[in-house]
Write a protein that holds these residues in place. Structure first.
Motif, PDB file in Angstrom:
ATOM      1  N   VAL A  28      -9.282 -14.771  -9.828  1.00  0.00           N
ATOM      2  CA  VAL A  28      -9.607 -13.344  -9.723  1.00  0.00           C
ATOM      3  C   VAL A  28      -9.013 -12.640 -10.934  1.00  0.00           C
ATOM      4  CG1 VAL A  28      -9.354 -11.265  -8.324  1.00  0.00           C
ATOM      5  CG2 VAL A  28      -9.587 -13.486  -7.196  1.00  0.00           C
ATOM      6  N   VAL A  75      -8.156  -9.182 -12.343  1.00  0.00           N
ATOM      7  CA  VAL A  75      -7.971  -7.813 -11.839  1.00  0.00           C
ATOM      8  C   VAL A  75      -7.876  -6.844 -13.019  1.00  0.00           C
ATOM      9  CG1 VAL A  75      -6.572  -6.354 -10.340  1.00  0.00           C
ATOM     10  CG2 VAL A  75      -6.718  -8.799  -9.885  1.00  0.00           C
ATOM     11  N   ILE A  98     -12.549  -7.704 -10.845  1.00  0.00           N
ATOM     12  CA  ILE A  98     -12.398  -6.485 -10.025  1.00  0.00           C
ATOM     13  C   ILE A  98     -11.856  -5.371 -10.900  1.00  0.00           C
ATOM     14  CG2 ILE A  98     -11.051  -5.465  -8.124  1.00  0.00           C
ATOM     15  CD1 ILE A  98     -11.241  -8.078  -6.699  1.00  0.00           C
ATOM     16  N   GLY A 140     -13.064  -2.229  -7.173  1.00  0.00           N
ATOM     17  CA  GLY A 140     -12.006  -2.372  -6.177  1.00  0.00           C
ATOM     18  C   GLY A 140     -10.652  -2.062  -6.776  1.00  0.00           C
ATOM     19  N   ALA A 155      -6.612  -2.934  -7.494  1.00  0.00           N
ATOM     20  CA  ALA A 155      -5.654  -4.024  -7.676  1.00  0.00           C
ATOM     21  C   ALA A 155      -4.727  -4.147  -6.467  1.00  0.00           C
ATOM     22  CB  ALA A 155      -4.817  -3.752  -8.921  1.00  0.00           C
ATOM     23  N   GLU A 156      -4.485  -3.024  -5.846  1.00  0.00           N
ATOM     24  CA  GLU A 156      -3.501  -2.988  -4.760  1.00  0.00           C
ATOM     25  C   GLU A 156      -4.113  -3.385  -3.415  1.00  0.00           C
ATOM     26  OE1 GLU A 156      -4.292  -0.584  -6.886  1.00  0.00           O
ATOM     27  OE2 GLU A 156      -2.498  -0.121  -8.073  1.00  0.00           O
ATOM     28  N   GLU A 157      -5.469  -3.517  -3.377  1.00  0.00           N
ATOM     29  CA  GLU A 157      -6.153  -3.936  -2.132  1.00  0.00           C
ATOM     30  C   GLU A 157      -7.285  -4.857  -2.524  1.00  0.00           C
ATOM     31  OE1 GLU A 157      -7.569  -0.461   0.077  1.00  0.00           O
ATOM     32  OE2 GLU A 157      -5.697   0.523  -0.511  1.00  0.00           O
ATOM     33  N   LEU A 158      -6.959  -6.115  -2.775  1.00  0.00           N
ATOM     34  CA  LEU A 158      -7.962  -7.011  -3.376  1.00  0.00           C
ATOM     35  C   LEU A 158      -9.018  -7.475  -2.384  1.00  0.00           C
ATOM     36  CD1 LEU A 158      -5.583  -9.020  -5.705  1.00  0.00           C
ATOM     37  CD2 LEU A 158      -7.313  -7.365  -6.382  1.00  0.00           C
ATOM     38  N   VAL A 199      -4.541 -15.438 -10.222  1.00  0.00           N
ATOM     39  CA  VAL A 199      -4.855 -14.020 -10.493  1.00  0.00           C
ATOM     40  C   VAL A 199      -4.462 -13.744 -11.935  1.00  0.00           C
ATOM     41  CG1 VAL A 199      -4.322 -11.613  -9.975  1.00  0.00           C
ATOM     42  CG2 VAL A 199      -4.540 -13.259  -8.105  1.00  0.00           C
ATOM     43  N   PHE A 239       0.872  -3.818  -5.530  1.00  0.00           N
ATOM     44  CA  PHE A 239       0.143  -4.918  -6.186  1.00  0.00           C
ATOM     45  C   PHE A 239       0.846  -6.251  -5.937  1.00  0.00           C
ATOM     46  CE2 PHE A 239      -0.294  -7.501 -10.141  1.00  0.00           C
ATOM     47  CZ  PHE A 239      -1.614  -7.894  -9.949  1.00  0.00           C
ATOM     48  N   GLU A 244       0.299  -7.547  -2.542  1.00  0.00           N
ATOM     49  CA  GLU A 244      -1.070  -8.054  -2.397  1.00  0.00           C
ATOM     50  C   GLU A 244      -1.206  -9.439  -3.042  1.00  0.00           C
ATOM     51  OE1 GLU A 244      -3.123  -7.306  -0.467  1.00  0.00           O
ATOM     52  OE2 GLU A 244      -5.183  -7.243  -1.159  1.00  0.00           O
ATOM     53  N   ILE A 245      -0.540  -9.622  -4.180  1.00  0.00           N
ATOM     54  CA  ILE A 245      -0.583 -10.928  -4.865  1.00  0.00           C
ATOM     55  C   ILE A 245       0.072 -11.999  -3.988  1.00  0.00           C
ATOM     56  CG2 ILE A 245       0.388 -12.196  -6.860  1.00  0.00           C
ATOM     57  CD1 ILE A 245      -2.056 -10.359  -7.400  1.00  0.00           C
TER      58      ILE A 245
END
Ligand SMILES: C[S@@+](CC[C@H](N)C(=O)[O-])C[C@H]1O[C@@H](n2cnc3c(N)ncnc32)[C@H](O)[C@@H]1O
Length: 270
Positions: free
Chosen positions: A46, A48, A69, A93, A95-98, A108, A122, A125-126
């Motif tokens: 992904v 970002v 994203i 989208g 970064a903080e809500e993938l 990522v 972030f 989320e990672i």
């Protein structure tokens, strides 16, 4: 911290035209790290803050699926227009809500974008989306860069320094994060297994006119344009004239410029 700099289609189109693909040296560094830490299979990557896809395309031959994203719809539209591979998709989208499932992502990457993220959200989320031993790579480059042409390299580099002095009032926390080579981003990475690769110098050769377009497309200069349109235009025109005069060439002459990249790498615990 999240910012909507690239919302205007004009800026996204400039970005598409004047930004360079992520260098092979950076992609190789990241892929070797992933190979060492996690190994194959490389299923899902992904990218970002993918912008118009320059940082995403270099991943397509290594992964079964790549997703780019970006918060900006205009950037995503530009990325889709240029895409030729069938294992890549792009979507708007945060970064903080993938939005991927827990533990589903091998890698990522974030090229020149993480300085704008809400770091706490972030990183959480990672930690959620990466597979065990999955990797995170955050890379960026510092400007101003070094310009080389015959024996006037020092003068050219000084002209670029002058441009960045002019742009100083438009600097933000994000710019400072770039200048300090992501020091606070490194500290924010929640995994103990993390490393920093620095001083990766990459040389590009492009016409002076392209280089001016590249400077134009930077967020700092676009902010200057938004706030003081006439001053900004005049300053950039003057910068171009000074460069051409120092070199004694036309704007299609090729100039070499060296940019310093750095990259943070981390692997999630098993
Ligand atoms: C300088 S561009 C980098 C684009 C590309 N990765 C590259 O290497 O050329 C930064 C991108 O980050 C995006 N961005 C900024 N904050 C974001 C966020 N919170 N979530 C997703 N994308 C974001 C911007 O819209 C922009 O397209």
């Amino acid at each position: 911290m999240t910012q909507y700099f690239f919302e205007k289609p004009g800026h996204a189109a400039l970005y598409q035209k004047y930004r360079l693909p992520s260098p092979n040296e950076i992609n190789d560094l990241i892929l070797n790290y992933l190979q060492t830490k996690k190994g194959k299979p490389f299923t899902l990557a992904v990218d970002v803050g993918c912008g118009s896809g320059q940082s995403t395309r270099g991943l397509t031959s290594y992964f079964e699926e790549v997703v780019g994203i970006d918060i900006s719809e205009a950037q995503i539209e530009e990325a889709k227009k240029m895409e030729r591979s069938d294992n890549v998709s792009y979507r708007q989208g945060l970064a903080e809500e993938l939005g991927f499932q827990d533990g589903s992502v091998d890698l990522v990457t974030v090229g020149a974008a993480a300085q704008w993220f809400d770091l706490e959200k972030f990183m959480k989320e990672i930690d959620r989306v990466l597979k065990p031993k999955g990797c995170l790579a955050l890379y960026c480059y510092t400007v101003p860069c070094i310009l080389n042409f015959d024996d006037c390299s020092e003068t050219l580099t000084q002209i670029i320094q002058d441009l960045f002095t002019e742009l100083k009032p438009y600097e933000t926390i994000a710019t400072k994060r770039v200048w300090n080579e992501y020091r606070d981003l490194f500290d924010a990475i929640p995994f103990p297994d993390k490393a920093r690769a620095k001083d990766i110098f990459i040389t590009f050769k492009k016409p002076v006119s392209w280089f001016i377009g590249y400077l134009n497309s930077s967020v700092l200069f676009q902010t200057y344009l938004r706030e003081k349109l006439e001053d900004a235009k005049a300053f950039m025109e003057n910068t171009e004239q000074r460069l051409l005069k120092a070199m004694g060439v036309s704007s299609e002459a090729i100039v070499e410029f060296r940019t310093k990249y750095y990259c943070l790498l981390a692997s999630k615990p098993e």
